[in-house]
Design an enzyme around this catalytic site. Structure first.
Site, PDB file in Angstrom:
ATOM      1  N   ASP B   7       2.624  10.425  25.224  1.00 24.94           N
ATOM      2  CA  ASP B   7       2.918  11.858  25.256  1.00 24.94           C
ATOM      3  C   ASP B   7       1.612  12.635  25.396  1.00 24.94           C
ATOM      4  OD1 ASP B   7       1.684  12.150  22.752  1.00 24.94           O
ATOM      5  OD2 ASP B   7       3.569  12.114  21.669  1.00 24.94           O
ATOM      6  N   ALA B   8       1.713  13.937  25.300  1.00 24.72           N
ATOM      7  CA  ALA B   8       0.551  14.779  25.589  1.00 24.72           C
ATOM      8  C   ALA B   8      -0.583  14.604  24.579  1.00 24.72           C
ATOM      9  CB  ALA B   8       0.967  16.248  25.682  1.00 24.72           C
TER      10      ALA B   8
END
Lengths: 135, 135, 135, 135
Positions: B7-8
């Site tokens: 994810d980010a």
């Protein structure tokens, strides 16, 4: 429920409820005046350290879901959210869950939850002592 | 760890550990001589009713993971698996978890776990009473 | 094929083939001596600018898949990969695809593919002019 | 954009645009009076046989997205949709795409698109000959 979220049993793949819970948590913190970006700008990150899910009934493709979220516990460096995921029309209870988060700073070390975050999550959101999913 | 699973924050999105746990569970039951297809042919389905995860440390893109799985409990209609997810090289413990399953038949009603399934999951796989993730 | 990758039709959800293609691409570049981390250390990033997929036949849960990947085009700032995804046992062709990538530097501006990357992807990997998926 | 949909580069993982496109397609067919369940009840299934994506600019976490969809082609057994994915506020064009579907019946054999489906998707939805993404 998106088609991509179903599995070969025709129901929502069990891991996806954690995604729904996060979407609700994000909406909740934004509604409390604390969008993710602002938290991050304050050097605050709420890292997931624990998650629990209880699956009561399955959701199918295109089912409208309602995810209710509340702050269940808030102390020191820790915040715990409780969730009820229901079919938005029948209000049938599908999944209950909990996620526990530790507040970390830019250095990824645990730190106290800042007062304004604490205030935003505040007591009124904690609801009665009663179970998260009876309404 | 696949890129799609990050994810980010640059680490594995927390819901994906449930996927890794399932992949390991599938390999485990196959290794015990019970591939999914055979279970299904016997009219047996192990439905997830509960999941718990504890996140100890994050995994990053391309990290090799080792997921250890064992049967922690086996009684009547219920089987519970415990998991330890480690970095396959450093052996650092990343995530521990548990999933509880109820055995259901073709009619989706709970039923006793059949003897041959019980035998395959058998006692020797339950390990000592000690914690799942030390060894 | 993981259970999480299937959908309510009992087959792999169509977006997941892009994930399989990336997993194969990563393995390919690593096999060529260019693990992702090394590319990144060189300030090189291959950004996806285009993707095409043709779905020939569906894959089901637990199907073993074979993803073949080759460099189809390599010029200036652009590299194009072609993929054939087959059932690993029956060798039935399931999906063909292509992804086009632009080389960007740390500033996210397009830049020439460095010579050593070009050499690693080199001509011998481009195969004959013939179709990617016959053999 | 959900957090789960981002990757380690901090942007939406490229395969997820296919999911957004499907969500928009579902909303489109429902708006045309043809919810998925009704299509299925008519023994009609629109199977994806081809997908194309062009990535123009990345979307980040929490970005509001607007997915515009239109019928680009409709003939015999085939329907083709075109998509423009924009940042909902800046209206910046992020991704364009196309998916081609073959109509199949309950026996999974290709069949003509039924007249009522054809009518619902009808000519007025095809828009001018001009590009899909100029508004």
């Amino acid at each position: 429920v998106r088609y991509a979220e179903t599995d070969a049993q025709g129901v929502v793949y069990h891991a996806n409820y954690l995604v729904y819970m996060e979407v609700a948590r994000t909406a909740f913190t934004r509604a409390r005046g604390l969008p993710y970006q602002q938290l991050e700008a304050q050097g605050v990150n709420l890292v997931v350290v624990e998650a629990k899910l209880r699956y009561k009934a399955p959701a199918a493709y295109d089912d409208p879901l309602l995810v209710r979220v509340r702050v269940r516990e808030l102390r020191g460096k820790v915040v715990r959210f409780a969730y009820c995921i229901e079919h938005a029309e029948s209000r049938r209870l599908l999944v209950t869950g909990e996620t526990t988060h530790v507040c970390v700073g830019r250095d990824f070390r645990p730190r106290e939850i800042p007062p304004e975050v604490r205030a935003a999550f505040g007591p009124e959101s904690q609801g009665p002592a009663a179970g998260a999913c009876d309404s």
